[in-house]
Enzyme design. Structure first.
Site, short mmCIF file in Angstrom:
data_model
loop_
_atom_site.label_atom_id
_atom_site.label_comp_id
_atom_site.label_asym_id
_atom_site.label_seq_id
_atom_site.Cartn_x
_atom_site.Cartn_y
_atom_site.Cartn_z
N ASP A 85 16.84 -11.20 -12.97
CA ASP A 85 15.55 -11.12 -12.29
C ASP A 85 15.87 -10.37 -10.75
O ASP A 85 16.86 -10.75 -10.14
CB ASP A 85 14.86 -12.50 -12.26
N ASP A 86 14.92 -9.82 -10.16
CA ASP A 86 15.13 -9.22 -8.84
C ASP A 86 14.67 -10.53 -7.98
O ASP A 86 15.40 -10.39 -6.91
CB ASP A 86 13.90 -8.16 -8.43
N CYS B 280 14.82 -6.43 8.19
CA CYS B 280 14.28 -7.62 8.06
C CYS B 280 14.73 -8.42 6.86
O CYS B 280 14.38 -7.95 5.84
CB CYS B 280 12.77 -7.68 8.19
N CYS C 124 12.21 -3.07 5.89
CA CYS C 124 12.10 -4.42 5.01
C CYS C 124 12.85 -4.13 3.77
O CYS C 124 12.78 -3.38 3.06
CB CYS C 124 10.56 -4.32 4.46
N CYS D 2 11.90 -13.30 5.00
CA CYS D 2 11.32 -14.20 3.98
C CYS D 2 12.56 -14.97 3.22
O CYS D 2 12.39 -15.88 2.49
CB CYS D 2 10.46 -13.36 2.90
N ASN E 177 -0.37 1.10 6.00
CA ASN E 177 0.44 0.35 5.08
C ASN E 177 1.50 -0.68 6.07
O ASN E 177 2.02 -0.31 6.82
CB ASN E 177 1.63 1.41 4.46
N CYS F 225 0.68 -1.23 0.08
CA CYS F 225 -0.03 -0.02 0.07
C CYS F 225 0.98 1.12 0.13
O CYS F 225 2.10 0.92 0.50
CB CYS F 225 -0.88 0.18 1.20
N CYS G 237 5.79 -13.64 3.91
CA CYS G 237 6.10 -12.33 4.75
C CYS G 237 4.83 -12.12 5.44
O CYS G 237 3.55 -12.35 5.04
CB CYS G 237 6.12 -11.21 3.85
N SER H 95 11.46 -3.66 -12.88
CA SER H 95 12.10 -3.78 -11.68
C SER H 95 13.61 -4.42 -11.76
O SER H 95 14.19 -4.04 -10.86
CB SER H 95 11.01 -4.45 -10.58
FE1 SF4 Z 1 10.17 -7.53 3.91
FE2 SF4 Z 1 10.52 -10.19 3.71
FE3 SF4 Z 1 10.58 -8.92 5.98
FE4 SF4 Z 1 8.34 -9.27 4.62
S1 SF4 Z 1 9.44 -10.79 5.56
S2 SF4 Z 1 8.98 -7.33 5.80
S3 SF4 Z 1 9.00 -9.10 2.50
S4 SF4 Z 1 12.01 -8.81 4.53
#
Ligand code: SF4
Length: 499
Positions: A376-377, A464, A267, A467, A133, A33, A413, A314
């Site tokens: 690719d990202d 973070c 993130c 994932c 968000n 968002c 996530c 991207s």
């Molecule tokens: Fe970002 Fe991955 Fe953490 Fe979610 S889990 S906030 S996508 S780094």
């Protein structure tokens, strides 16, 4: 092994957990968002409209604006793109000198009008509105508690729990009520809340999602990304800090840090994929960081080839970074159709890989007979990557060396980026070599996690990475399961995809 992989992947693609009609061919993590706020301008709604336009990449399923004129809130919200929701006569109805707006992608809750933000309510102290968000991990149990006390919910979004908590707070000022509410939630929240007099902006203590404070002459502006400040020629003042609460009112700009101090966990995926490359977040240019990721990828996974190309758009900066570092020329191997609406009709059978081909088509004369490095990202399910590779092979590509500018995604996530259940992530189920076999590429390499973090040139502890490495910085939602799983009604009348 090949047949096993193929059948599993086919089942992953078909059983999309979110059941969105376009998701079967959209194998990307979804943006979440975007928020935008304006205080002190006669044309607040128009400025917010422009800001949301610049943030459209963060959510395409709904948009809304609420403004306050002499303490009276007026709003307009709708499903679809900003330009679809706000025809001139509808924008003109939203009057006021301060307001907030939101673009939405439904990471929690269904994609219908009731969930489109800003959420606006009337309560004992007047009217208030909220944009959020991020995702909360304990929203379901809070909602259960509130419902057991008689609360009635309209939407299915986790953001509605916050507005209930604000309304119930016994604190005196609006800002203190917002803080009181946010002390009870866990997870990711960048918030813009407003009443008739003030806007309150908050970044959660871990700072998962970005938020900027800007200024246009005497007008204060708040935006998820700097690209939205640029569109209205606002100056960038500074980023709202993790755990910071800013209150903007008439002749008032106050900053507080009411939450216990915490190590930020911003993130990293905002850098990998979500944010626009012309934005600056977490103190760094996204374009610069993506190029650094590409350069690092070239150092850790070099290979002899004729050209470097990107899966656009991207991945463009990372591919350029790879090309700069390796000395191998970059070329535009794919042509992207920028005019694909979300409502095109995909045939069930007959035209293979239609969904991919309508968006990306290889430039045959560029790739024919070449050994290419395809950057690719990220890879989520792997289904789109496989289709892209097939289209390249049909154009006579000699070798494909797939390079991914982030580590394998092994977990979902819980903080606002829409990734599938982890069992549907290809890297959760298979090794890099197994994925290479499935994709039918000559070589496959990912960017190691330390290199990805190093590319930010920031404190590596301040991100973070859950994932990629399973290190969730908060308790996960399975720790907060409600006891009552009563069925919720479904309102089809406002579905985005309804007939
Ligand atoms: Fe970002 Fe991955 Fe953490 Fe979610 S889990 S906030 S996508 S780094």
């Amino acid at each position: 092994m090949r047949r096993h992989l193929d059948s599993l992947i086919a089942s992953l693609a078909d059983s999309n957990i979110n059941a969105r009609p376009d998701a079967a061919h959209s194998d990307r993590p979804r943006e979440e968002c975007g928020v935008f706020g304006v205080f002190g301008h006669e044309e607040a709604a128009t400025l917010i409209y422009l800001g949301l336009y610049a943030l459209q990449h963060r959510g395409q399923e709904g948009a809304g604006i609420v403004c306050s004129q002499d303490g009276m809130l007026t709003t307009h919200r709708g499903v679809g793109l900003v330009s679809d929701v706000f025809k001139p006569h509808k924008l003109a109805r939203v009057q006021g000198t301060h307001g907030i707006g939101h673009v939405r992608y439904s990471t929690y809750g269904m994609s219908n009008l009731k969930n489109v933000q800003p959420l606006v309510v009337d309560y004992a102290r007047g009217s208030m509105a909220l944009c959020h968000n991020g995702n909360l991990v304990n929203a379901a149990v809070i909602r259960e508690q509130l419902e057991s006390e008689g609360a009635i919910f309209q939407a299915t979004t986790d953001s509605e729990t916050i507005i209930h908590l604000i309304s119930r707070s016994r604190e005196q000022s609006f800002t203190d009520c917002v803080i009181d509410a946010l002390r009870q939630v866990i997870g990711a929240y960048t918030i813009l809340a407003m009443n008739g007099e003030e806007i309150v902006a908050v970044r959660d203590p871990l700072g998962f999602r970005p938020l900027w404070l800007g200024r246009l002459d005497e007008t204060f502006v708040l935006a998820s990304e700097t690209c939205a400040l640029d569109i209205i020629d606002a100056d960038w003042v500074r980023e709202v800090e993790p755990g910071e609460v800013i209150t903007i009112g008439r002749d008032k700009l106050e900053s507080r840090k009411p939450f216990p101090p915490a190590t930020p966990k911003q993130c990293i995926f905002e850098f990998v994929y979500v944010t626009r490359p012309d934005s600056v977040i977490f103190g760094k240019s996204v374009d610069v960081v993506r190029k650094a990721m590409g350069r690092a990828l070239a150092r850790v996974a070099p290979v002899a080839a004729d050209m470097v190309m990107a899966v656009p758009d991207s991945s463009n900066p990372a591919a350029l970074g790879y090309a700069h570092e390796s000395g191998i020329p970059f070329d535009m191997g794919f042509i992207r159709n920028h005019y694909v609406g979300r409502t095109f009709i995909e045939p069930d059978q007959g035209i293979r890989d239609f969904g991919v081909k309508i968006k990306l088509n290889p430039s045959r004369s560029t790739v024919d007979g070449k050994r290419i490095i395809l950057v690719d990202d990220s890879i989520v399910r792997g289904t789109t990557a496989k289709k892209i590779i097939k289209t390249l092979r049909r154009c006579g590509v000699r070798e494909i060396h797939y390079r991914v500018a982030s580590p394998p995604i092994i977990n979902s996530c819980h903080y606002g980026i829409d990734t599938p259940n982890r069992h549907k992530l290809i890297a959760h189920n298979f090794s890099v070599e197994e994925i290479r076999q499935f994709l039918e590429v000559d070589t496959l390499a990912y960017l190691p996690i330390e290199e990805m973090l190093r590319a930010t040139e920031g404190n590596m502890q301040h991100f973070c990475t859950a994932c990629f490495d399973n290190n969730y910085p908060t308790p996960t939602p399975d720790r907060f399961q409600p006891r009552n799983n009563a069925a919720r009604h479904i309102d089809h009348s406002t579905d985005v995809y309804g007939g």
